[in-house]
Design a protein around this motif. Structure first.
Motif, mmCIF file in Angstrom:
data_model
loop_
_atom_site.group_PDB
_atom_site.id
_atom_site.type_symbol
_atom_site.label_atom_id
_atom_site.label_comp_id
_atom_site.label_asym_id
_atom_site.label_seq_id
_atom_site.Cartn_x
_atom_site.Cartn_y
_atom_site.Cartn_z
ATOM 1 N N ALA A 299 -18.202 -15.290 4.716
ATOM 2 C CA ALA A 299 -18.869 -16.224 3.803
ATOM 3 C C ALA A 299 -18.682 -17.672 4.247
ATOM 4 O O ALA A 299 -19.638 -18.450 4.277
ATOM 5 C CB ALA A 299 -18.333 -16.028 2.382
ATOM 6 N N ALA A 300 -17.452 -18.037 4.603
ATOM 7 C CA ALA A 300 -17.181 -19.420 5.011
ATOM 8 C C ALA A 300 -17.869 -19.761 6.327
ATOM 9 O O ALA A 300 -18.311 -20.900 6.521
ATOM 10 C CB ALA A 300 -15.676 -19.642 5.129
ATOM 11 N N SER A 301 -17.983 -18.802 7.223
ATOM 12 C CA SER A 301 -18.649 -19.053 8.503
ATOM 13 C C SER A 301 -20.138 -19.269 8.306
ATOM 14 O O SER A 301 -20.748 -20.125 8.954
ATOM 15 C CB SER A 301 -18.404 -17.884 9.467
ATOM 16 N N PHE A 302 -20.726 -18.484 7.401
ATOM 17 C CA PHE A 302 -22.150 -18.702 7.091
ATOM 18 C C PHE A 302 -22.343 -20.092 6.482
ATOM 19 O O PHE A 302 -23.257 -20.828 6.869
ATOM 20 C CB PHE A 302 -22.640 -17.624 6.118
ATOM 21 N N ALA A 303 -21.473 -20.444 5.541
ATOM 22 C CA ALA A 303 -21.554 -21.774 4.930
ATOM 23 C C ALA A 303 -21.357 -22.863 5.977
ATOM 24 O O ALA A 303 -22.034 -23.900 5.964
ATOM 25 C CB ALA A 303 -20.503 -21.902 3.821
ATOM 26 N N GLY A 304 -20.426 -22.628 6.912
ATOM 27 C CA GLY A 304 -20.181 -23.611 7.966
ATOM 28 C C GLY A 304 -21.375 -23.800 8.880
ATOM 29 O O GLY A 304 -21.605 -24.893 9.383
ATOM 30 N N GLY A 305 -22.146 -22.742 9.094
ATOM 31 C CA GLY A 305 -23.352 -22.865 9.897
ATOM 32 C C GLY A 305 -24.396 -23.739 9.237
ATOM 33 O O GLY A 305 -25.237 -24.333 9.909
ATOM 34 N N LEU A 306 -24.346 -23.828 7.911
ATOM 35 C CA LEU A 306 -25.269 -24.693 7.167
ATOM 36 C C LEU A 306 -24.747 -26.122 7.117
ATOM 37 O O LEU A 306 -25.480 -27.082 7.352
ATOM 38 C CB LEU A 306 -25.459 -24.165 5.747
ATOM 39 N N ASN A 307 -23.475 -26.271 6.770
ATOM 40 C CA ASN A 307 -22.866 -27.597 6.660
ATOM 41 C C ASN A 307 -21.354 -27.429 6.788
ATOM 42 O O ASN A 307 -20.675 -27.107 5.806
ATOM 43 C CB ASN A 307 -23.229 -28.249 5.321
ATOM 44 N N ILE A 308 -20.838 -27.639 7.975
ATOM 45 C CA ILE A 308 -19.420 -27.396 8.230
ATOM 46 C C ILE A 308 -18.529 -28.396 7.507
ATOM 47 O O ILE A 308 -17.415 -28.061 7.072
ATOM 48 C CB ILE A 308 -19.122 -27.403 9.748
ATOM 49 N N SER B 125 -32.691 -29.507 2.584
ATOM 50 C CA SER B 125 -31.357 -29.968 2.953
ATOM 51 C C SER B 125 -30.415 -29.934 1.753
ATOM 52 O O SER B 125 -29.243 -29.529 1.888
ATOM 53 C CB SER B 125 -31.432 -31.389 3.514
ATOM 54 N N THR B 126 -30.894 -30.352 0.590
ATOM 55 C CA THR B 126 -30.055 -30.336 -0.612
ATOM 56 C C THR B 126 -29.666 -28.911 -0.981
ATOM 57 O O THR B 126 -28.520 -28.645 -1.383
ATOM 58 C CB THR B 126 -30.796 -30.996 -1.788
ATOM 59 N N THR B 127 -30.612 -27.986 -0.836
ATOM 60 C CA THR B 127 -30.320 -26.576 -1.109
ATOM 61 C C THR B 127 -29.251 -26.049 -0.159
ATOM 62 O O THR B 127 -28.343 -25.314 -0.568
ATOM 63 C CB THR B 127 -31.593 -25.728 -0.971
ATOM 64 N N GLU B 128 -29.341 -26.422 1.116
ATOM 65 C CA GLU B 128 -28.344 -25.995 2.100
ATOM 66 C C GLU B 128 -26.963 -26.551 1.764
ATOM 67 O O GLU B 128 -25.948 -25.828 1.879
ATOM 68 C CB GLU B 128 -28.774 -26.446 3.489
ATOM 69 N N ASP B 129 -26.908 -27.811 1.344
ATOM 70 C CA ASP B 129 -25.625 -28.412 0.959
ATOM 71 C C ASP B 129 -25.014 -27.663 -0.227
ATOM 72 O O ASP B 129 -23.811 -27.361 -0.241
ATOM 73 C CB ASP B 129 -25.815 -29.885 0.589
ATOM 74 N N ALA B 130 -25.858 -27.384 -1.226
ATOM 75 C CA ALA B 130 -25.377 -26.683 -2.424
ATOM 76 C C ALA B 130 -24.907 -25.272 -2.079
ATOM 77 O O ALA B 130 -23.886 -24.797 -2.605
ATOM 78 C CB ALA B 130 -26.480 -26.638 -3.479
ATOM 79 N N LEU B 131 -25.644 -24.605 -1.188
ATOM 80 C CA LEU B 131 -25.245 -23.253 -0.779
ATOM 81 C C LEU B 131 -23.913 -23.266 -0.042
ATOM 82 O O LEU B 131 -23.056 -22.402 -0.277
ATOM 83 C CB LEU B 131 -26.326 -22.645 0.126
ATOM 84 N N ALA B 132 -23.730 -24.230 0.850
ATOM 85 C CA ALA B 132 -22.485 -24.310 1.614
ATOM 86 C C ALA B 132 -21.287 -24.479 0.684
ATOM 87 O O ALA B 132 -20.261 -23.797 0.839
ATOM 88 C CB ALA B 132 -22.550 -25.467 2.611
ATOM 89 N N ILE B 133 -21.411 -25.364 -0.285
ATOM 90 C CA ILE B 133 -20.311 -25.599 -1.226
ATOM 91 C C ILE B 133 -20.130 -24.407 -2.149
ATOM 92 O O ILE B 133 -19.009 -23.927 -2.375
ATOM 93 C CB ILE B 133 -20.575 -26.875 -2.043
ATOM 94 N N GLY B 134 -21.241 -23.911 -2.696
ATOM 95 C CA GLY B 134 -21.171 -22.811 -3.664
ATOM 96 C C GLY B 134 -20.631 -21.527 -3.068
ATOM 97 O O GLY B 134 -19.771 -20.870 -3.669
ATOM 98 N N ILE B 135 -21.116 -21.164 -1.880
ATOM 99 C CA ILE B 135 -20.646 -19.927 -1.243
ATOM 100 C C ILE B 135 -19.177 -20.040 -0.864
ATOM 101 O O ILE B 135 -18.404 -19.084 -1.017
ATOM 102 C CB ILE B 135 -21.517 -19.599 -0.010
ATOM 103 N N THR B 136 -18.774 -21.202 -0.356
ATOM 104 C CA THR B 136 -17.364 -21.392 0.012
ATOM 105 C C THR B 136 -16.463 -21.255 -1.208
ATOM 106 O O THR B 136 -15.426 -20.571 -1.158
ATOM 107 C CB THR B 136 -17.164 -22.767 0.666
ATOM 108 N N TRP B 137 -16.833 -21.926 -2.288
ATOM 109 C CA TRP B 137 -16.024 -21.839 -3.505
ATOM 110 C C TRP B 137 -15.991 -20.411 -4.032
ATOM 111 O O TRP B 137 -14.923 -19.888 -4.387
ATOM 112 C CB TRP B 137 -16.595 -22.764 -4.577
#
Length: 209
Positions: A14-23, A143-155
């Motif tokens: 999950a964190a690696s996928f999020a990192g690919g969007l916004n590390i 871009s905003t959706t990608e940022d939200a996904l990166a934070i949301g999936i990581t959390w």
């Protein structure tokens, strides 16, 4: 979360996928959680809560938040981020798996980098298809959706790693197919734009009825 091999693997996915969007958003989220002890993280990730990591990632996240929403420049930015997102995602995976055997830790590092590569590549391909749009709203929204996904999936991965990993894998598959479809859709217009001679040649070679 418990530090079973399955949970650690799911967190890495999950964190690696999020990192690919916004590390930067991914590392900043993990760092804040490690600093506040809001949730138990694998011991290897404790270093993400240090002040210099939080400040650096916070500043870079703010920079990416702006740069990634400028049509045209976002392609340059995402190209440059190839040398950041993939190795840093692998590094996060390496530290997250510090409790596993050396062989499994090496495998986890490769898995994290590979997932980040696919996520980053799909994101860049989708952005390449959206960027030619004359209006900037689509870029900003994406871009905003990608940022939200990166934070949301990581959390979410720190609370429900298996569910988060399943969600990340599903999104990864969707992103790959979406990127392929969008790139195919813009191939012909781009061919007409950059190689009009080939298009005219193809038309002239068509048999007349």
């Amino acid at each position: 979360m418990s530090f079973s091999p399955a949970n650690i693997a799911a967190l890495i996915i999950a964190a690696s996928f999020a990192g690919g969007l916004n590390i930067y958003a991914t590392v900043l989220t993990l760092g804040i959680l490690a600093r506040t002890h809001w949730v138990a993280l694998p011991p290897g990730l404790d270093g993400l809560g240090s002040t210099w990591v939080l400040v650096t990632c916070g500043l870079l996240f703010a920079l990416e938040f702006v740069a990634d929403k400028i049509p045209g420049f976002d392609m340059i930015w995402n190209g440059l981020q190839t040398i950041v997102r993939i190795p840093v995602a692998g590094l996060v995976a390496y530290h997250a798996s510090s409790q596993l055997s050396p062989q499994m830790q090496l495998l986890a590092t490769g898995l994290g980098a590979a997932i980040a590569l696919v996520a980053h590549g799909s994101k860049t391909a989708v952005r390449a298809a959206v960027t030619p749009s004359p209006e900037p709203i689509s870029n900003i929204a994406l871009s905003t959706t990608e940022d939200a996904l990166a934070i949301g999936i990581t959390w979410f991965a720190t609370h429900h790693p298996i569910v988060a990993a399943s969600f990340a894998v599903a999104l990864l598959v969707v992103a790959i197919f979406a990127a392929r479809a969008l790139l195919r859709a813009i191939q012909k217009p781009l061919r007409k734009l950059f190689r009009p001679d080939l298009e005219e040649q193809a038309v002239s070679q068509k048999p007349s009825s």
